[in-house]
Design a protein around this motif. Sequence first.
Motif, mmCIF file in Angstrom:
data_model
loop_
_atom_site.group_PDB
_atom_site.id
_atom_site.type_symbol
_atom_site.label_atom_id
_atom_site.label_comp_id
_atom_site.label_asym_id
_atom_site.label_seq_id
_atom_site.Cartn_x
_atom_site.Cartn_y
_atom_site.Cartn_z
ATOM 1 N N PRO A 1 -20.229 4.848 83.416
ATOM 2 C CA PRO A 1 -19.034 4.512 84.191
ATOM 3 C C PRO A 1 -19.501 5.956 85.082
ATOM 4 N N TYR A 2 -18.486 5.923 86.384
ATOM 5 C CA TYR A 2 -18.501 6.609 87.948
ATOM 6 C C TYR A 2 -18.711 8.384 87.357
ATOM 7 N N LYS A 3 -18.407 8.789 86.449
ATOM 8 C CA LYS A 3 -18.093 10.175 86.075
ATOM 9 C C LYS A 3 -19.509 10.820 85.528
ATOM 10 N N THR A 4 -20.156 9.955 85.028
ATOM 11 C CA THR A 4 -21.287 9.950 84.345
ATOM 12 C C THR A 4 -22.431 9.801 85.182
ATOM 13 N N VAL A 5 -22.309 9.634 86.559
ATOM 14 C CA VAL A 5 -23.193 8.661 87.638
ATOM 15 C C VAL A 5 -23.392 10.196 88.395
ATOM 16 N N SER A 6 -24.424 10.785 88.252
ATOM 17 C CA SER A 6 -24.628 11.593 89.390
ATOM 18 C C SER A 6 -25.908 11.288 90.671
ATOM 19 N N LEU A 7 -24.827 12.127 91.684
ATOM 20 C CA LEU A 7 -25.055 11.385 93.418
ATOM 21 C C LEU A 7 -26.689 11.836 93.503
ATOM 22 N N ALA A 8 -27.085 13.058 92.450
ATOM 23 C CA ALA A 8 -28.148 13.700 93.129
ATOM 24 C C ALA A 8 -29.279 13.104 92.426
ATOM 25 N N ARG A 9 -29.107 12.859 91.695
ATOM 26 C CA ARG A 9 -30.794 11.843 90.925
ATOM 27 C C ARG A 9 -30.807 10.962 90.898
ATOM 28 N N MET A 10 -29.399 10.474 91.300
ATOM 29 C CA MET A 10 -29.444 8.394 92.740
ATOM 30 C C MET A 10 -30.360 8.903 93.058
ATOM 31 N N ASN A 11 -30.049 9.673 94.333
ATOM 32 C CA ASN A 11 -31.144 10.048 95.211
ATOM 33 C C ASN A 11 -32.449 10.666 95.101
ATOM 34 N N GLN A 12 -32.161 11.310 93.924
ATOM 35 C CA GLN A 12 -34.039 11.434 93.218
ATOM 36 C C GLN A 12 -34.639 10.672 93.192
ATOM 37 N N ASP A 13 -33.918 9.493 92.148
ATOM 38 C CA ASP A 13 -34.563 8.613 91.986
ATOM 39 C C ASP A 13 -35.023 7.903 93.133
ATOM 40 N N VAL A 14 -34.279 7.273 94.024
ATOM 41 C CA VAL A 14 -34.330 6.942 95.705
ATOM 42 C C VAL A 14 -35.161 7.009 96.155
ATOM 43 N N MET A 15 -35.607 8.314 96.325
ATOM 44 C CA MET A 15 -36.852 9.416 97.032
ATOM 45 C C MET A 15 -38.049 9.164 95.774
ATOM 46 N N GLU A 16 -37.754 8.645 94.568
ATOM 47 C CA GLU A 16 -39.406 8.473 94.489
ATOM 48 C C GLU A 16 -39.678 7.414 94.430
ATOM 49 N N ILE A 17 -38.890 5.591 94.739
ATOM 50 C CA ILE A 17 -39.809 4.483 95.355
ATOM 51 C C ILE A 17 -39.272 4.335 96.261
ATOM 52 N N SER A 18 -39.071 5.454 97.111
ATOM 53 C CA SER A 18 -39.716 5.413 98.830
ATOM 54 C C SER A 18 -40.729 5.434 98.704
ATOM 55 N N ILE A 19 -41.498 6.957 97.882
ATOM 56 C CA ILE A 19 -43.000 8.038 97.384
ATOM 57 C C ILE A 19 -43.677 6.612 97.254
ATOM 58 N N ARG A 20 -43.407 5.587 95.950
ATOM 59 C CA ARG A 20 -43.890 4.606 95.228
ATOM 60 C C ARG A 20 -44.370 3.500 95.835
ATOM 61 N N HIS A 21 -43.577 3.281 96.685
ATOM 62 C CA HIS A 21 -43.295 2.120 97.909
ATOM 63 C C HIS A 21 -44.768 2.622 99.773
ATOM 64 N N LYS A 22 -44.374 3.966 99.682
ATOM 65 C CA LYS A 22 -45.179 4.476 100.902
ATOM 66 C C LYS A 22 -44.180 3.588 102.291
ATOM 67 N N LEU A 23 -42.650 3.643 101.911
ATOM 68 C CA LEU A 23 -41.510 3.970 102.411
ATOM 69 C C LEU A 23 -41.134 5.257 103.397
ATOM 70 N N ALA A 24 -41.431 4.448 104.723
ATOM 71 C CA ALA A 24 -41.146 5.587 105.802
ATOM 72 C C ALA A 24 -39.376 6.137 106.243
ATOM 73 N N LEU A 25 -39.045 7.059 105.280
ATOM 74 C CA LEU A 25 -37.669 8.003 105.522
ATOM 75 C C LEU A 25 -37.246 8.182 106.628
ATOM 76 N N PRO A 26 -36.486 7.957 107.647
ATOM 77 C CA PRO A 26 -36.579 8.721 109.130
ATOM 78 C C PRO A 26 -35.605 9.920 108.519
ATOM 79 N N SER A 27 -35.789 10.889 109.456
ATOM 80 C CA SER A 27 -35.156 12.542 108.749
ATOM 81 C C SER A 27 -33.611 12.294 109.281
ATOM 82 N N ASN A 28 -32.679 11.359 109.721
ATOM 83 C CA ASN A 28 -31.637 11.346 109.605
ATOM 84 C C ASN A 28 -31.465 11.002 108.140
ATOM 85 N N PHE A 29 -31.500 9.266 107.673
ATOM 86 C CA PHE A 29 -31.566 9.423 106.536
ATOM 87 C C PHE A 29 -32.074 10.394 105.503
#
Length: 564
Positions: free
Chosen positions: A377-405
């Motif tokens: 349910p949307y109520k149980t989803v934390s956007l901050a936690r989801m963003n952290q998971d996205v960052m972990e995937i980005s670091i694991r795969h050495k993705l280059a995140l532009p500063s604006n994003f």
Amino acid sequence: MAESYSYVNFRFGNNLDKVRRSRQIISVFFKFGLDYFLDRSRINLITRLRRRRKGYQKLSNAEKLRMAFEELGPTFIKFGQILSTRPDFLPPDYIHELEKLQDAVAPVEFEKIQEVIEKELQKPIPEVFKEFDEIPVASASLSQVHRAVLHNGKVVAVKIQKPDIQYTIELDISILETFANIIENRFPEGPVYHPTATVEELKKTIRKELDFLNEAYNFERFRTNFKEVDYIKIPEVHWDLTTVHLLTMEYIDGIKISEITQEKYRSQFDLQKIAKQAAEALFKQILLDGFFHADPHPGNLFIIPPNTIVMLDVGMTGHLDDQSLISIAKILRAINHRDFDQIVRGLQELGFIMQEVDKIALRHDIKELLDVYADRPYKTVSLARMNQDVMEISIRHKLALPSNFVMMIRAMSIAETIGKQLEPDFNMFEILKPLTRKMYLKLYSPRSWKKRTANMIDASVELIEHLPQNMYDLLEKLKEGQFEIHLEHHRLENLANEIKESSNHISMSLIIAALIIGSSIIVQQKIGPLIANVSLWGILGFVIAAIMGIGLLISSMQRKRRKR
């Protein structure tokens, strides 16, 4: 009006100031036990090391870093604040600690501020202002704000850059660039994001914040974007009283958004409505305008009863062009349809994938992430936690995140945090859905298609216009034998050096072996002059072979040490 911000090449007092400041910075780092990444052999040239204080040994490295930045002053406080917006640079515990950095510092005495004001406006204060409060209403590391009244009765806020702060910041940036190069040389196989890139981003960001004309233009742009939104208020800029180092704007009195939950204010504000409207305003900035406030923390958002939101301190902003918004729309649609190949293609379009990656593994991680959140349910989803998971995937795969994003992700996380403080049942995703539909309508509207079609036609016409000349130039080069193909290799220098060193060692080993075998034959046959019935030439051959063998052994040991 003053000229635009000048990137001056400071001499730094014949480098004496730089040496003194470098010594101070390094001493503070040693004091807090943060010297493990510095090259001590270089440091000893410019500083005597302080003994580390035992009281700091119980602190975490993240706490030590924050305290060191606080002690080192404005540039490092700002540096820490910028780093706190980059979870792709630092682990979560460092991000959390650096977010605590406070920009509130003691104000500069009014006499010095008066000098800056009168120099910038080229007039005495009484000629410009009917009243001017000598005590500032706010004081930060780079500037302080005073309340004033114009002769026409309008109340204004005057933001003044602190004297000599530009020199201090440029000096510190110059030193940080030197340190960043030392760290990169010390850890050449470091993470995707190198210290030099971090310092370069700091330089760009802090120079923008030092240019108050830039902030004034940002206010005007936000005023234009929100002119039809009645619950958002943007201060009006007084351009005739604004320069690079001084910003005069409408004075708006309100309560910080973080304080309106206090009991004494509860009856004055509609907390649920404010939470919803603050999130809507941010998503409008990101998805519809492509221009957003990159630092919407509670100190930069004031509320006027019952629910009007005032945006302040807009020196740090993010930008998304139409093509980026189209790619984001594609990714959102692909997420909805669980089209993982399209998600990866969208990341490529956004510039996240800058090098060869294992796309199968990346798709697998994206699928796992979506599976985790898909049925919740949307109520149980934390956007901050989801963003952290996205960052972990980005670091694991050495993705280059532009500063604006990265700034966009952080801004949404801040908005969610503020929303949940105001309304426990706050749901960012329910607010996001209608704004996403509006984004689709905007991006794929007839006007948008007309604009993109016009751009495509212009590009095609330009290509056709230049094609004959380009073909002629190519054929001429082929005819004259001047056509060249340049192949560029990446990171093969180390391999070439390894092969060269190995070849040298093998050659040396063969020579040593030949000497030993030849000397053995000479000794056995007793050739040449004899000493104690042993061939002198044979002994000499053994000695040369021994010297060469020791040299080869030392060379091998040094090679292993360099690899470490």
